[in-house]
Design a protein around this motif. Structure first.
Motif, PDB file in Angstrom:
ATOM      1  N   ILE A 106      62.187 -62.471  35.925  1.00  0.00           N
ATOM      2  CA  ILE A 106      63.250 -62.682  36.911  1.00  0.00           C
ATOM      3  C   ILE A 106      62.768 -63.715  37.926  1.00  0.00           C
ATOM      4  N   HIS A 107      63.451 -64.844  37.983  1.00  0.00           N
ATOM      5  CA  HIS A 107      63.099 -65.889  38.945  1.00  0.00           C
ATOM      6  C   HIS A 107      63.709 -65.591  40.312  1.00  0.00           C
ATOM      7  N   ALA A 108      63.031 -66.081  41.360  1.00  0.00           N
ATOM      8  CA  ALA A 108      63.464 -65.820  42.741  1.00  0.00           C
ATOM      9  C   ALA A 108      63.718 -64.333  42.918  1.00  0.00           C
ATOM     10  N   ALA A 109      62.723 -63.546  42.512  1.00  0.00           N
ATOM     11  CA  ALA A 109      62.921 -62.098  42.406  1.00  0.00           C
ATOM     12  C   ALA A 109      63.103 -61.405  43.749  1.00  0.00           C
ATOM     13  N   ALA A 110      62.757 -62.063  44.850  1.00  0.00           N
ATOM     14  CA  ALA A 110      62.949 -61.458  46.164  1.00  0.00           C
ATOM     15  C   ALA A 110      64.271 -61.876  46.802  1.00  0.00           C
ATOM     16  N   GLY A 111      65.048 -62.706  46.108  1.00  0.00           N
ATOM     17  CA  GLY A 111      66.325 -63.173  46.644  1.00  0.00           C
ATOM     18  C   GLY A 111      67.429 -62.153  46.487  1.00  0.00           C
ATOM     19  N   GLY A 112      68.642 -62.551  46.867  1.00  0.00           N
ATOM     20  CA  GLY A 112      69.768 -61.636  46.835  1.00  0.00           C
ATOM     21  C   GLY A 112      70.024 -61.054  45.459  1.00  0.00           C
ATOM     22  N   GLY A 140      58.255 -60.884  37.986  1.00  0.00           N
ATOM     23  CA  GLY A 140      59.048 -61.643  38.944  1.00  0.00           C
ATOM     24  C   GLY A 140      58.295 -62.854  39.451  1.00  0.00           C
ATOM     25  N   THR A 141      59.027 -63.890  39.822  1.00  0.00           N
ATOM     26  CA  THR A 141      58.416 -65.033  40.494  1.00  0.00           C
ATOM     27  C   THR A 141      58.832 -65.011  41.962  1.00  0.00           C
ATOM     28  N   VAL A 172      63.793 -61.371  27.854  1.00  0.00           N
ATOM     29  CA  VAL A 172      64.922 -61.833  28.661  1.00  0.00           C
ATOM     30  C   VAL A 172      64.393 -62.577  29.883  1.00  0.00           C
ATOM     31  N   VAL A 173      65.005 -63.718  30.187  1.00  0.00           N
ATOM     32  CA  VAL A 173      64.746 -64.418  31.449  1.00  0.00           C
ATOM     33  C   VAL A 173      66.046 -64.474  32.239  1.00  0.00           C
ATOM     34  N   LEU A 174      65.976 -64.112  33.515  1.00  0.00           N
ATOM     35  CA  LEU A 174      67.103 -64.288  34.428  1.00  0.00           C
ATOM     36  C   LEU A 174      66.752 -65.441  35.365  1.00  0.00           C
ATOM     37  N   ASP A 175      67.479 -66.550  35.218  1.00  0.00           N
ATOM     38  CA  ASP A 175      67.232 -67.757  36.018  1.00  0.00           C
ATOM     39  C   ASP A 175      68.317 -67.908  37.065  1.00  0.00           C
ATOM     40  N   THR A 176      67.920 -68.050  38.329  1.00  0.00           N
ATOM     41  CA  THR A 176      68.886 -68.302  39.396  1.00  0.00           C
ATOM     42  C   THR A 176      68.632 -69.640  40.077  1.00  0.00           C
TER      43      THR A 176
END
Length: 333
Positions: free
Chosen positions: A167-173, A191-192, A226-230
């Motif tokens: 999960i990218h930008a894992a601390a974001g909204g 997380g990144t 799975v990758v979640l890219d934001t």
């Protein structure tokens, strides 16, 4: 329009009907283009409910629409898709809710915007009953970001127990809610985030955290399902290299990086781009996670409606952890 200490009156308002306060804009630009307006309070039509807003989340899509033409066309318009509040009126055919019910939800994206106001109309099935275990601020922070994460991880990627997810930008909204949703489904979460936010993510349940400022996530993460890219751009292409054969990268940025499809095919993986949709069933699933204590938004800050500019300014620093929320101190004022 007449300026009166920051308040403007809509020339189309019918003074014989109740009015409401809303945050609007007449042009694209920085937070300074946001201003108070008083407009007619809408009436619910067929299969619609009128919600008296208690809290409404502020998301990156809000300041992106504020600053440049996107899906909504040209201003004037009122932004906001997240909402938590109380049903004021119901339209013809509505059976799910009645006046006085507490609800939360996401207005249809993108053209259903308008929750940065004291009242908002929406289709009945864009909402679910507000979890009783949380207040309106918490409920108002959740819908758009949680639905985005849910539709990426569950509906599209079909994330399951034992899967490895990056999960990218894992601390974001979106990211911090995605971490919790993934853990609730039994996934192994990577997380990144910047180093300062690693403990926050560990506390949420992340199994590994990669400092994207010091480490190459494409070299650190491997055998990912799975990758979640934001973030978009080259993050999409680099993320493909972390996937195992048959894995999937889902991006919330609806613009594919050059060569994305060809590279995915070459590597034997999949790449999907998604825009979040209003979803009654998804909101019910999210409400269940909230009630069970498995999903909670981190509130980076709350602002009265008239201070929406400050919320936008804070969000655009890209340094907030979690969600920003507008509140109505007296929703019926």
């Amino acid at each position: 329009m007449v300026d009166d200490g920051g308040m403007t009156d809509s020339p189309s308002a019918d003074t014989s009907r109740p009015t409401m306060l809303a945050m609007s804009q007449d042009e694209f630009g920085g937070p300074e283009v946001l201003h108070d307006v008083r407009v007619e309070r809408p009436k619910p039509g067929i299969s619609e409910i009128l919600v008296r807003v208690h809290a409404a989340g502020v998301n990156p899509t809000d300041w992106k629409h504020r600053s440049a033409e996107r899906f909504l066309g040209t201003p004037p318009y009122v932004l906001g898709w997240d909402v938590s509040g109380v049903v004021e009126e119901v339209g013809l055919g509505v059976t799910l809710f009645a006046p006085g019910d507490e609800v939360f939800g996401m207005l249809p994206y993108p053209h259903g915007a308008g929750s940065h106001a004291q009242y908002v109309l929406g289709p009945t099935r864009a909402f679910a009953s507000k979890p009783q275990s949380v207040d309106h601020v918490q409920a108002g922070a959740i819908p758009l970001a949680a639905l985005t994460a849910w539709q990426c991880l569950v509906d599209t990627a079909q994330l399951g127990s034992g899967d490895r997810v990056l999960i990218h930008a894992a601390a974001g909204g979106v990211g911090h809610l995605a971490v919790q949703i993934a853990k609730a489904r039994g996934a192994y979460v990577i997380g990144t985030a910047s180093k300062a936010k690693h403990q926050f993510l560990t506390d949420l349940g992340a199994d590994e955290v990669i400092d994207y400022q010091e480490q190459d996530f494409a070299a650190e993460a491997h055998d990912v399902d799975v990758v979640l890219d934001t973030i978009g751009g080259d993050y999409q292409l680099r993320s493909l290299r972390t996937l195992k054969p048959g894995g999937i990268m889902v991006s919330t940025v609806p613009v594919a990086a050059d060569g994305l499809r060809d590279e995915a095919e070459r590597l034997g993986v999949r790449a999907q781009l998604i825009l979040v949709e209003a979803d009654h069933g998804g909101m019910q699933s999210i409400a269940e996670l909230v009630e069970s204590g498995e999903l909670r938004a981190s509130i980076a800050g709350t602002y009265p409606l008239r201070e929406a500019r400050s919320a936008h300014e804070a969000g655009e620093t890209n340094r907030t952890t979690g969600k920003l929320v507008l509140t109505m101190e007296n929703p019926a004022d």
